[in-house]
Scaffold this motif. Structure first.
Motif, PDB file in Angstrom:
ATOM      1  N   GLU A 101       0.833  -1.203   0.000  1.00 56.20           N
ATOM      2  CA  GLU A 101       0.000   0.000   0.000  1.00 56.20           C
ATOM      3  C   GLU A 101       0.872   1.259   0.000  1.00 56.20           C
ATOM      4  N   SER A 102       1.939   1.237   0.770  1.00 55.55           N
ATOM      5  CA  SER A 102       2.841   2.387   0.814  1.00 55.55           C
ATOM      6  C   SER A 102       3.492   2.630  -0.550  1.00 55.55           C
ATOM      7  N   MET A 103       3.937   1.567  -1.215  1.00 62.42           N
ATOM      8  CA  MET A 103       4.526   1.711  -2.555  1.00 62.42           C
ATOM      9  C   MET A 103       3.479   2.260  -3.530  1.00 62.42           C
ATOM     10  N   ARG A 104       2.280   1.768  -3.399  1.00 65.42           N
ATOM     11  CA  ARG A 104       1.191   2.249  -4.264  1.00 65.42           C
ATOM     12  C   ARG A 104       0.993   3.749  -4.075  1.00 65.42           C
ATOM     13  N   ARG A 105       0.927   4.181  -2.836  1.00 66.37           N
ATOM     14  CA  ARG A 105       0.698   5.600  -2.552  1.00 66.37           C
ATOM     15  C   ARG A 105       1.851   6.471  -3.060  1.00 66.37           C
ATOM     16  N   ILE A 106       3.066   6.000  -2.919  1.00 68.09           N
ATOM     17  CA  ILE A 106       4.230   6.756  -3.400  1.00 68.09           C
ATOM     18  C   ILE A 106       4.152   6.928  -4.914  1.00 68.09           C
ATOM     19  N   LEU A 107       3.832   5.858  -5.623  1.00 69.11           N
ATOM     20  CA  LEU A 107       3.736   5.939  -7.082  1.00 69.11           C
ATOM     21  C   LEU A 107       2.565   6.813  -7.517  1.00 69.11           C
ATOM     22  N   ARG A 124      -8.249   5.265  -8.412  1.00 70.41           N
ATOM     23  CA  ARG A 124      -9.666   5.536  -8.157  1.00 70.41           C
ATOM     24  C   ARG A 124     -10.476   4.235  -8.135  1.00 70.41           C
ATOM     25  N   ALA A 125     -10.226   3.368  -9.099  1.00 70.90           N
ATOM     26  CA  ALA A 125     -10.953   2.091  -9.159  1.00 70.90           C
ATOM     27  C   ALA A 125     -10.610   1.209  -7.960  1.00 70.90           C
ATOM     28  N   LEU A 126      -9.342   1.203  -7.572  1.00 71.22           N
ATOM     29  CA  LEU A 126      -8.912   0.374  -6.443  1.00 71.22           C
ATOM     30  C   LEU A 126      -9.495   0.897  -5.134  1.00 71.22           C
ATOM     31  N   THR A 127      -9.617   2.196  -5.010  1.00 67.87           N
ATOM     32  CA  THR A 127     -10.245   2.778  -3.820  1.00 67.87           C
ATOM     33  C   THR A 127     -11.703   2.341  -3.729  1.00 67.87           C
ATOM     34  N   LEU A 179     -12.962  -0.401  -5.089  1.00 65.99           N
ATOM     35  CA  LEU A 179     -12.931  -1.839  -4.784  1.00 65.99           C
ATOM     36  C   LEU A 179     -12.655  -2.072  -3.300  1.00 65.99           C
ATOM     37  N   GLU A 180     -11.737  -1.305  -2.741  1.00 71.02           N
ATOM     38  CA  GLU A 180     -11.377  -1.461  -1.336  1.00 71.02           C
ATOM     39  C   GLU A 180     -12.578  -1.218  -0.425  1.00 71.02           C
ATOM     40  N   GLN A 181     -13.443  -0.289  -0.807  1.00 66.51           N
ATOM     41  CA  GLN A 181     -14.647  -0.015  -0.020  1.00 66.51           C
ATOM     42  C   GLN A 181     -15.634  -1.169  -0.103  1.00 66.51           C
ATOM     43  N   GLN A 182     -15.609  -1.912  -1.207  1.00 69.00           N
ATOM     44  CA  GLN A 182     -16.561  -3.007  -1.394  1.00 69.00           C
ATOM     45  C   GLN A 182     -16.016  -4.350  -0.927  1.00 69.00           C
ATOM     46  N   ASP A 183     -14.713  -4.590  -1.111  1.00 72.45           N
ATOM     47  CA  ASP A 183     -14.148  -5.900  -0.772  1.00 72.45           C
ATOM     48  C   ASP A 183     -12.659  -5.739  -0.457  1.00 72.45           C
ATOM     49  N   THR A 184     -12.332  -5.691   0.822  1.00 73.37           N
ATOM     50  CA  THR A 184     -10.936  -5.445   1.209  1.00 73.37           C
ATOM     51  C   THR A 184     -10.017  -6.608   0.843  1.00 73.37           C
ATOM     52  N   LEU A 185     -10.512  -7.838   0.917  1.00 70.58           N
ATOM     53  CA  LEU A 185      -9.666  -8.974   0.558  1.00 70.58           C
ATOM     54  C   LEU A 185      -9.298  -8.919  -0.926  1.00 70.58           C
ATOM     55  N   MET A 186     -10.274  -8.629  -1.767  1.00 72.57           N
ATOM     56  CA  MET A 186     -10.014  -8.534  -3.200  1.00 72.57           C
ATOM     57  C   MET A 186      -9.021  -7.388  -3.471  1.00 72.57           C
ATOM     58  N   ARG A 196      -9.335 -16.892  -8.133  1.00 73.82           N
ATOM     59  CA  ARG A 196     -10.712 -16.455  -8.366  1.00 73.82           C
ATOM     60  C   ARG A 196     -10.867 -14.976  -8.020  1.00 73.82           C
ATOM     61  N   LEU A 197     -10.333 -14.564  -6.867  1.00 69.94           N
ATOM     62  CA  LEU A 197     -10.418 -13.159  -6.458  1.00 69.94           C
ATOM     63  C   LEU A 197      -9.669 -12.243  -7.427  1.00 69.94           C
ATOM     64  N   TRP A 198      -8.513 -12.694  -7.902  1.00 70.86           N
ATOM     65  CA  TRP A 198      -7.706 -11.924  -8.853  1.00 70.86           C
ATOM     66  C   TRP A 198      -8.484 -11.714 -10.156  1.00 70.86           C
ATOM     67  N   THR A 199      -9.138 -12.765 -10.634  1.00 67.47           N
ATOM     68  CA  THR A 199      -9.936 -12.667 -11.862  1.00 67.47           C
ATOM     69  C   THR A 199     -11.095 -11.687 -11.670  1.00 67.47           C
ATOM     70  N   GLN A 200     -11.784 -11.803 -10.552  1.00 67.57           N
ATOM     71  CA  GLN A 200     -12.907 -10.902 -10.272  1.00 67.57           C
ATOM     72  C   GLN A 200     -12.427  -9.461 -10.112  1.00 67.57           C
ATOM     73  N   ALA A 201     -11.314  -9.286  -9.437  1.00 68.50           N
ATOM     74  CA  ALA A 201     -10.785  -7.941  -9.195  1.00 68.50           C
ATOM     75  C   ALA A 201     -10.366  -7.274 -10.500  1.00 68.50           C
ATOM     76  N   ARG A 202      -9.717  -8.033 -11.372  1.00 66.10           N
ATOM     77  CA  ARG A 202      -9.315  -7.457 -12.666  1.00 66.10           C
ATOM     78  C   ARG A 202     -10.539  -7.024 -13.468  1.00 66.10           C
ATOM     79  N   ALA A 203     -11.574  -7.840 -13.483  1.00 62.21           N
ATOM     80  CA  ALA A 203     -12.793  -7.484 -14.204  1.00 62.21           C
ATOM     81  C   ALA A 203     -13.417  -6.208 -13.607  1.00 62.21           C
ATOM     82  N   PHE A 204     -13.451  -6.142 -12.282  1.00 63.08           N
ATOM     83  CA  PHE A 204     -13.988  -4.971 -11.608  1.00 63.08           C
ATOM     84  C   PHE A 204     -13.180  -3.721 -11.969  1.00 63.08           C
TER      85      PHE A 204
END
Length: 188
Positions: free
Chosen positions: A87-93, A132-135, A137-144, A174-182
């Motif tokens: 998450e920290s690397m993501r925020r820095i980028l 924006r999309a990941l934010t 997703l995080e609100q809907q499914d933290t594991l994904m 399965r979660l990775w596939t769903q997350a990419r589609a989302f």
């Protein structure tokens, strides 16, 4: 117990003991995890534009310093720590992409009709759209969301993510596939 398992146990013990304010413990932790953090950063930076100003080493150091310089550090597990690193690397980028996008729009510089600014090709807009999309997703499914962060931002394989999140590779796939589609749906 093999060497890898021994290292993991040491890392977990250092993280969960909550005594990283001690410089010796802090240095010991860094020496144990530096190679893994550098690998994560190298993977992520290989996906960035070629003229990016951050290096993998700078990304590792910035992410690590942001995490360990927080007051009242409390890591529940090795998984928790590495998810926080991702998450920290993501925020820095993302901060870097926002800064670059701001510079493209002038960044409060005086405008001149004689100078034509042309943006450099890169992925900054894609990174911001992904954020924006990941934010969302995080609100809907933290594991994904965690799966995406560990796969995309940390470069872990399905098996490594499964181990980090203490779940089966099949579930992670399965979660990775769903997350990419989302994410694709929300980035368009």
């Amino acid at each position: 117990m093999d060497a890898l398992e021994e290292t993991r146990s040491q890392v977990t013990a250092l993280l969960t003991r909550n005594d990283l304010n001690d410089k010796d413990k802090h240095d010991q932790l860094l020496s144990l995890i530096y190679v893994e953090l550098r690998r994560m950063a190298q993977h992520k930076m290989s996906q960035e534009r070629p003229d990016h100003t951050l290096t993998p080493t700078a990304l590792v150091h910035e992410a690590y310093l942001r995490l360990v310089n927080q007051p009242d550090l409390s890591w529940q597990s090795r998984r928790h720590f590495f998810a926080a690193v991702a998450e920290s690397m993501r925020r820095i980028l993302i901060e870097s992409a926002r800064s670059k996008a701001s510079l493209k729009r002038g960044a409060n510089a005086p405008h001149s009709h004689l100078i034509e600014l042309t943006p450099n090709p890169g992925q900054d807009e894609d990174i911001l759209a992904l954020d924006r999309a990941l934010t969302t997703l995080e609100q809907q499914d933290t594991l994904m969301s965690d799966v995406v962060k560990l796969r995309y931002f940390s470069g872990l394989t399905i098996d490594q993510v499964a181990m980090a999140l203490d779940t089966s590779p099949r579930t992670i796939n399965r979660l990775w596939t769903q997350a990419r589609a989302f994410l694709i749906r929300h980035m368009q």
